[in-house]
Design an enzyme around this catalytic site. Sequence first.
Site, PDB file in Angstrom:
ATOM      1  N   LEU A 127       0.840  -1.196   0.000  1.00 26.64           N
ATOM      2  CA  LEU A 127       0.000   0.000   0.000  1.00 26.64           C
ATOM      3  C   LEU A 127       0.877   1.249   0.000  1.00 26.64           C
ATOM      4  O   LEU A 127       1.735   1.416   0.863  1.00 26.64           O
ATOM      5  CB  LEU A 127      -0.931   0.005   1.223  1.00 26.64           C
ATOM      6  CG  LEU A 127      -2.026   1.074   1.240  1.00 26.64           C
ATOM      7  CD1 LEU A 127      -3.211   0.588   2.056  1.00 26.64           C
ATOM      8  CD2 LEU A 127      -1.547   2.407   1.811  1.00 26.64           C
ATOM      9  N   HIS A 231       8.016   1.679  10.863  1.00 23.15           N
ATOM     10  CA  HIS A 231       8.591   2.946  10.415  1.00 23.15           C
ATOM     11  C   HIS A 231       7.624   4.074  10.781  1.00 23.15           C
ATOM     12  O   HIS A 231       6.393   3.875  10.742  1.00 23.15           O
ATOM     13  CB  HIS A 231       8.792   2.891   8.891  1.00 23.15           C
ATOM     14  CG  HIS A 231       9.602   4.009   8.343  1.00 23.15           C
ATOM     15  ND1 HIS A 231       9.056   5.254   8.091  1.00 23.15           N
ATOM     16  CD2 HIS A 231      10.911   4.085   7.976  1.00 23.15           C
ATOM     17  CE1 HIS A 231       9.995   6.047   7.593  1.00 23.15           C
ATOM     18  NE2 HIS A 231      11.119   5.362   7.521  1.00 23.15           N
TER      19      HIS A 231
END
Length: 339
Positions: A127, A231
């Site tokens: 994505l 992240h």
Amino acid sequence: MSFRIRPATPDDFDAIYEMAKLTGGGFTNLPADKGTLVAKLSKSEAAFDKTEEAQGNDCFIFVLEDPVAGIIRGTCQVFGMVGTSQAFYSYHLSTLTQWSPELGKTFRNQMLTLTTDLEGSSEVGGLFLHPQLRAGGWGMLLARSRYLFIKAHRQRFGDRLLAELRGVMDEAGNSPFWDALAGRFFDMTFPEADGFNAVNGTQFIADLMPKTPIYVSMLPDSAKAVMGQPHPTGRAALRMLQEEGMTFDRYVDIFDGGPTVTAPTDQVRSIRESAEETVVEIGGEPGKTKVLLAAGRLRDFRCVRAEVRRVGRKGIAISREAADLLEIETGARVLMVGR
């Protein structure tokens, strides 16, 4: 601008490649490598053409498109089954408790064990939303459209669904987790190894990675601090996955230490709560209930955000714009889930 989700085609290569270059690395499912992306689009084409209603080694790629403006601003992927052509490796974080009578102490050691536990699962991944479109909830449409596609083609997917999130990296693209662990067994930097994996697969991991458990206490603090952490740019994605009912079951990526979340497929919220409806009216009085709508199968699959109005027990009414984006007319059957 009005966006919709639709299956990607080879004509979307340029837009997808430009987005791949914006990821900053670490996106194994969206590498900025032309040959790999061409191959992935070809595999996706074959998956959408497959007539057999059974789980297999399929990759379905979708794009977020404004068909009027002719622009693409996002992409996502669904995988029918991981670990078929090549092993699907993860580290599993476990605890070994040991007791010393002489010392009168209990020691609890965390260990990372190389596993293929998640083999056979289906996966949502790849994505990416263009930075110009980060506001407005379009990431939600990208993410949840995948679950409606799974619901519409349920026999093609497994009983467990997983998602891998990119781990923590520094500004140069280096991974503290990689440098502390896997990097010691490969003559590669993290960007080199990650790029090699994206293009060539995981066999080199099986060839070179140690098979014995790794004691976490032997890793430097820099690696322990990022283990199981996404992240910073992936925190919103993790929240969306958690809202769908996916949980962290102590599996981490062997490259960057990012978390892998899982859930029983039929218990994912968008799959569990979505239901078929009949479109009995197009246009007319505006609707007020905000939903996601999906229509069509395989290559004809479309998914949009919409506002609907209930028409008694007969079905729902939608706007002409939503109907055009879905490419449907009155009488069509759609999958609907609340936003």
